[in-house]
Structures are given as C-alpha cells and as structure tokens.
Scaffold this motif. Structure first.
Motif, PDB file in Angstrom:
ATOM      1  N   GLY A  93      54.363  55.116  40.794  1.00  0.00           N
ATOM      2  CA  GLY A  93      55.153  55.465  39.615  1.00  0.00           C
ATOM      3  C   GLY A  93      55.227  56.970  39.432  1.00  0.00           C
ATOM      4  N   GLU A  94      55.591  57.379  38.234  1.00  0.00           N
ATOM      5  CA  GLU A  94      55.743  58.805  37.928  1.00  0.00           C
ATOM      6  C   GLU A  94      54.397  59.529  37.983  1.00  0.00           C
ATOM      7  N   LEU A  95      54.442  60.761  38.456  1.00  0.00           N
ATOM      8  CA  LEU A  95      53.221  61.577  38.535  1.00  0.00           C
ATOM      9  C   LEU A  95      53.013  62.295  37.209  1.00  0.00           C
ATOM     10  N   THR A  96      52.729  61.508  36.184  1.00  0.00           N
ATOM     11  CA  THR A  96      52.549  61.998  34.818  1.00  0.00           C
ATOM     12  C   THR A  96      51.300  61.354  34.228  1.00  0.00           C
ATOM     13  N   PRO A  97      50.744  61.935  33.156  1.00  0.00           N
ATOM     14  CA  PRO A  97      49.581  61.309  32.508  1.00  0.00           C
ATOM     15  C   PRO A  97      49.848  59.864  32.111  1.00  0.00           C
ATOM     16  N   GLU A  98      51.065  59.586  31.646  1.00  0.00           N
ATOM     17  CA  GLU A  98      51.417  58.224  31.254  1.00  0.00           C
ATOM     18  C   GLU A  98      51.428  57.293  32.472  1.00  0.00           C
ATOM     19  N   GLY A  99      51.985  57.791  33.562  1.00  0.00           N
ATOM     20  CA  GLY A  99      52.025  57.001  34.791  1.00  0.00           C
ATOM     21  C   GLY A  99      50.631  56.717  35.317  1.00  0.00           C
ATOM     22  N   TYR A 100      49.760  57.729  35.312  1.00  0.00           N
ATOM     23  CA  TYR A 100      48.390  57.552  35.791  1.00  0.00           C
ATOM     24  C   TYR A 100      47.624  56.557  34.923  1.00  0.00           C
ATOM     25  N   ASP A 101      47.844  56.629  33.624  1.00  0.00           N
ATOM     26  CA  ASP A 101      47.140  55.740  32.704  1.00  0.00           C
ATOM     27  C   ASP A 101      47.551  54.287  32.940  1.00  0.00           C
ATOM     28  N   LYS A 102      48.842  54.066  33.117  1.00  0.00           N
ATOM     29  CA  LYS A 102      49.346  52.717  33.382  1.00  0.00           C
ATOM     30  C   LYS A 102      48.788  52.184  34.704  1.00  0.00           C
ATOM     31  N   ALA A 103      48.751  53.050  35.725  1.00  0.00           N
ATOM     32  CA  ALA A 103      48.243  52.649  37.038  1.00  0.00           C
ATOM     33  C   ALA A 103      46.753  52.311  36.969  1.00  0.00           C
ATOM     34  N   TYR A 104      45.995  53.108  36.213  1.00  0.00           N
ATOM     35  CA  TYR A 104      44.563  52.878  36.062  1.00  0.00           C
ATOM     36  C   TYR A 104      44.297  51.520  35.402  1.00  0.00           C
ATOM     37  N   LYS A 105      45.049  51.220  34.354  1.00  0.00           N
ATOM     38  CA  LYS A 105      44.878  49.935  33.661  1.00  0.00           C
ATOM     39  C   LYS A 105      45.210  48.765  34.589  1.00  0.00           C
ATOM     40  N   ASN A 106      46.240  48.934  35.406  1.00  0.00           N
ATOM     41  CA  ASN A 106      46.608  47.901  36.368  1.00  0.00           C
ATOM     42  C   ASN A 106      45.475  47.678  37.370  1.00  0.00           C
ATOM     43  N   ALA A 107      44.913  48.779  37.870  1.00  0.00           N
ATOM     44  CA  ALA A 107      43.819  48.676  38.839  1.00  0.00           C
ATOM     45  C   ALA A 107      42.611  47.961  38.235  1.00  0.00           C
ATOM     46  N   ILE A 108      42.245  48.335  37.027  1.00  0.00           N
ATOM     47  CA  ILE A 108      41.081  47.722  36.378  1.00  0.00           C
ATOM     48  C   ILE A 108      41.305  46.226  36.165  1.00  0.00           C
ATOM     49  N   SER A 109      42.540  45.833  35.821  1.00  0.00           N
ATOM     50  CA  SER A 109      42.824  44.403  35.622  1.00  0.00           C
ATOM     51  C   SER A 109      42.592  43.623  36.908  1.00  0.00           C
ATOM     52  N   LYS A 110      42.864  44.236  38.067  1.00  0.00           N
ATOM     53  CA  LYS A 110      42.672  43.552  39.344  1.00  0.00           C
ATOM     54  C   LYS A 110      41.202  43.523  39.749  1.00  0.00           C
ATOM     55  N   PHE A 111      40.489  44.612  39.486  1.00  0.00           N
ATOM     56  CA  PHE A 111      39.040  44.582  39.707  1.00  0.00           C
ATOM     57  C   PHE A 111      38.420  43.457  38.875  1.00  0.00           C
ATOM     58  N   ASN A 112      38.819  43.385  37.616  1.00  0.00           N
ATOM     59  CA  ASN A 112      38.271  42.367  36.710  1.00  0.00           C
ATOM     60  C   ASN A 112      38.568  40.957  37.203  1.00  0.00           C
ATOM     61  N   ALA A 113      39.782  40.760  37.742  1.00  0.00           N
ATOM     62  CA  ALA A 113      40.162  39.440  38.247  1.00  0.00           C
ATOM     63  C   ALA A 113      39.263  39.027  39.409  1.00  0.00           C
ATOM     64  N   ILE A 114      39.017  39.941  40.338  1.00  0.00           N
ATOM     65  CA  ILE A 114      38.174  39.629  41.500  1.00  0.00           C
ATOM     66  C   ILE A 114      36.743  39.322  41.056  1.00  0.00           C
ATOM     67  N   HIS A 115      36.231  40.107  40.124  1.00  0.00           N
ATOM     68  CA  HIS A 115      34.878  39.868  39.609  1.00  0.00           C
ATOM     69  C   HIS A 115      34.800  38.527  38.866  1.00  0.00           C
ATOM     70  N   LYS A 116      35.867  38.185  38.169  1.00  0.00           N
ATOM     71  CA  LYS A 116      35.891  36.898  37.454  1.00  0.00           C
ATOM     72  C   LYS A 116      35.812  35.742  38.447  1.00  0.00           C
ATOM     73  N   LEU A 117      36.540  35.864  39.564  1.00  0.00           N
ATOM     74  CA  LEU A 117      36.512  34.819  40.586  1.00  0.00           C
ATOM     75  C   LEU A 117      35.106  34.621  41.137  1.00  0.00           C
ATOM     76  N   THR A 118      34.450  35.733  41.483  1.00  0.00           N
ATOM     77  CA  THR A 118      33.155  35.643  42.162  1.00  0.00           C
ATOM     78  C   THR A 118      31.975  35.421  41.210  1.00  0.00           C
ATOM     79  N   LYS A 119      32.146  35.756  39.939  1.00  0.00           N
ATOM     80  CA  LYS A 119      31.034  35.630  38.992  1.00  0.00           C
ATOM     81  C   LYS A 119      31.171  34.464  38.015  1.00  0.00           C
ATOM     82  N   GLU A 120      32.421  34.075  37.701  1.00  0.00           N
ATOM     83  CA  GLU A 120      32.625  33.036  36.694  1.00  0.00           C
ATOM     84  C   GLU A 120      33.347  31.788  37.216  1.00  0.00           C
ATOM     85  N   ILE A 121      34.444  32.005  37.945  1.00  0.00           N
ATOM     86  CA  ILE A 121      35.267  30.865  38.367  1.00  0.00           C
ATOM     87  C   ILE A 121      34.624  30.070  39.499  1.00  0.00           C
ATOM     88  N   ALA A 122      34.183  30.754  40.549  1.00  0.00           N
ATOM     89  CA  ALA A 122      33.675  30.024  41.732  1.00  0.00           C
ATOM     90  C   ALA A 122      32.495  30.729  42.404  1.00  0.00           C
TER      91      ALA A 122
END
Length: 437
Positions: A93-122
């Motif tokens: 996305g855009e190389l702006t503070p807003e773009g970086y913030d959105k990208a960071y939140k997206n990344a964290i949501s995916k880390f959380n999903a993987i951890h949920k799979l291995t720690k809670e779901i299965a």
C-alpha cells in the motif's frame, strides 16, 4: 604403474563430476508408487509457502475441517504434508504512516490466527515450531507442524524494532517487498515499467537486514528486484532463501531467478524453494489453459447470473463486496475445472512433471544442497497433480521416477531449508554475543 595411477585418478575425476541424481530404476508403476509412498512416510515433508485467510481460523470455520481451500489439516494428513509455513502476507500500500498502521494491523491479525489454530483450535493436531529442533520433535510426535513466514516487510513501517516483535511472534523468514516497491527495497514488478524507487535495498532496508541477522530471521528474496537481491546477498551475514521461486532459465518470468541469481544463492549457502505456481513454471502452457478455462467459466457464470470482471476492476470493490465476489469467482472456477477434468484429453495444463523440471534444472545448476520445494497454495499456487496438500505424494512419486534417492528427496523436502534456518540462528547467537561473523 604410474600410468595406471593416472588412469585411476582420471576415472575418479570423471565419476565425481557426474550429475547428482542417478539413473532411474526400472520399476513397474505399482512398485514405483509403493517405493515413493515409503520414502514419503519416512522423510519430513515441508512446504515453505502457504497463504492464509483469517476467516478460516474461527471457532466455527477452521483448519480441522475439509474446507475448499488448498491447505488444511484433513488435506495435510491425506497428502502426507508434515510442515506448513503459514504466511503473514500484506499487499503493498501507500508508504505513509496510515498505510504502515493498516499493514501492521493486518499482519498482527494473521499472527493471531495462526496462534489460535495451534493453541486453541487444534493443539492436539498441530503445533508451532520456531526452530528445526521444534519441528523434528513435533513431527516425531505424530502432529503436524506450523511455522511462520512474512511475505512483504511493509508492516515493519519505519520501526525496525518490529523485526524482533515479529520474531517473538514466531516469524522465521521475511521478504522485504511484494508486488510493488516497499519502503525497504525495490520489487521485481519494476521490470514492467523500468521504474525504481531505491535502486535496490533502501537505507532503512539495510537496517532491517541487520536486525534480521541479529535475531535469526531468514531473509527471503522471492519478490524483490534483482538489484535488491544482489544487495541482500552482499549485506547479509547469514544464508538467504527464496521461499517460493523457480528457474528463469526455464520460464522467463520476473518472479523467477536467473542463473546468475541462482549462483549468488549457492555461493551464499542459501536455498531456493522451487514453486509450483503455474505461471512461473510454464507461462505458455498456463496461458493456453487459462484461455480455455476462462471460456468455460464465462459460460457457467452466464448460466448462474454471475458477472465476471477484470482483476483490476474487482480490486476497487469495498472489502465486503470484494470478498463476496472472490468467493463466487472461486466457486465458478471450481465448477469450470471440474467440467474440464471430464474432458481432460482436450487440455494440457502445467503439471507436476513440468514443476519437477525446475527442480532438475536447479539441482544441476547449483547442487542438491541448495534446492527445496514450495507450493504457494492459497496464494495462487498449484499445478495439475499437486493442486492442494492432499496431492503432495505426487511430487515424491515424480522425484522417485527421475532417480532421486531417499537422501536427496529428504534434502529437497525439508533438509536444506532447515539446515539454512539452523545456520541463520547460529549466526544470530554469535551476533548477540558480540562475536565476529
């Protein structure tokens, strides 16, 4: 006697220069498959690139189920895929503070999903590994192994401390760009218009590389531009990887690595994970097949009242509409491919043999110790015969057919990649202790 010694030395030299794969055994098809199955059971089968969608990591919809996607636990078990590197991917996305913030939140949501799979779901079926010892221990227990890679360093923003943050969340490799130039380096996509942002790796990218070396995160050169890859090879104190790239000598695509780049990685001690992505394996065959597939899809879409649109137009849709569109698109594509499968003799799709041609090519160019395997499943990857994790055995069958030994197959499936990870982490330990590397 002297002449005999010279002759013996010459024979030794000749035999040492032979190709690393032996001539295929003359086996019946039944015996070949049986041999491949036994090898497949004994080696740790690892795929370095499987994308994820956080919608598949909920309490009601998750990887314990036989979903329509290409990688989930039932499909991993059926195909004997032992280790899946789940990908924290963020589009550029855009190389702006807003773009970086959105990208960071997206990344964290995916880390959380993987951890949920291995720690809670299965947790009884799959565990997260952060080094080769973890991976082997989990594999030996009979569970599947999850590992984490980051595709696109865009979520780093301008804060290099996020490298350690992502490392602590389990990431063990990261590419510094995807499709489009990031704040860290130029992307291969610059080849389309010859427009570049940094001329390689940016100053910030150089600092990120130092941090990755310091903490033990592998540098992934799939997607960055050739100039960026050259900089990474020169700057990194540790071996690098290409998590999902094939040979440009066989398929002239900017996402593939040319012979010079392959030699850089060999000299660096790294590994290229050959990717089973149709367009990167054989562009011409893929375009011909896609043209036929598109015709079938348009017929089915018309029958069902679904309006197909160009990808560039679809991407402009609001997220909710875009998700709905792609779900319907995938459904129509699945129907089209099922219809084409019934008329298979009419088509010649990119297949497992075409894919293994790239493995052969790179093994001959840079040696068996520098080549691995990846699919890019759920990110566009897959070839006829290896279209999802349930068909993983077919790759091993093709390798056995071509004369690869069990030891060589083990290196290709996991040994080489884990060796690089070990070396990267050993170098990180030295850097952290202030030792010279």
């Amino acid at each position: 006697m002297k002449n005999l010694k010279v002759l013996a030395a010459m024979l030794l030299l000749i035999t040492s220069c032979k190709t690393e794969t032996k001539k295929p055994e003359k086996l019946s098809n039944e015996d070949l498959i049986a041999k491949a199955k036994e090898i497949h059971k004994r080696v740790m089968v690892l795929d370095t690139h499987n994308d994820i969608n956080v919608r598949n990591f909920t309490d009601s919809i998750n990887y314990t189920q036989e979903l329509d996607n290409q990688v989930n636990l039932p499909k991993m078990k059926k195909g004997g895929l032992d280790v899946s590197w789940f990908i924290v991917y963020t589009g550029q996305g855009e190389l702006t503070p807003e773009g970086y913030d959105k990208a960071y939140k997206n990344a964290i949501s995916k880390f959380n999903a993987i951890h949920k799979l291995t720690k809670e779901i299965a947790p009884d079926q799959i565990e997260l590994a952060v080094n080769s010892a973890d991976a082997r221990k989990i594999y030996a227990s009979g569970k599947k192994v999850a590992m984490i890679g980051i595709e696109n360093g865009y979520p780093i923003g301008t804060d290099i401390k996020r490298v350690k943050e992502f490392y602590d969340l389990g990431a063990r490799y990261m590419s510094l760009s995807h499709n489009g130039h990031s704040q860290l380096c130029d992307s291969n996509t610059g080849e389309t218009d010859n427009k570049w942002l940094h001329g390689g790796v940016s100053d910030l990218g150089k600092e990120v590389i130092k941090e990755m070396n310091k903490w033990g995160m592998m540098i992934d050169v799939s997607h960055p531009a050739k100039s960026s890859i050259k900089d990474m090879v020169e700057l990194s104190k540790a071996p690098i990887i290409a998590s999902h790239s094939s040979a440009r000598g066989l398929c002239d695509h900017s996402r593939n690595l040319d012979d010079e780049q392959l030699m850089w990685i060999k000299k660096n001690g790294g590994v290229v994970q050959t990717v089973a992505f149709n367009a990167y394996v054989n562009t011409e065959k893929n375009e011909t097949y896609n043209k036929a597939s598109r015709k079938y899809m348009e017929e089915i879409a018309k029958e069902q009242g679904f309006k197909m649109m160009p990808r560039s137009e679809a991407r402009k849709l609001p997220k909710e509409q875009l998700d709905k569109y792609y779900n319907e698109y995938i459904r129509v594509r699945k129907l089209a491919r099922a219809k084409m499968a019934k008329e298979a003799d009419k088509f010649d799709p990119v297949n497992v043999a075409d894919f293994v041609d790239h493995i052969d090519y790179m093994v001959k160019k840079i040696g068996i110790n520098h080549v691995g395997i990846s699919s890019d499943f759920d990110g566009g990857g897959g070839v006829a015969g290896w279209n999802d994790a349930s068909e993983t055995l077919n790759v091993t069958i093709e390798l056995v057919k071509r004369g690869y030994s069990e030891k060589q197959i083990e290196k290709l499936w996991s040994g080489n990649l884990l060796r690089v990870l070990d070396e990267v982490q050993a170098i990180a330990q030295k850097i952290q202790k202030g030792e010279k590397v």
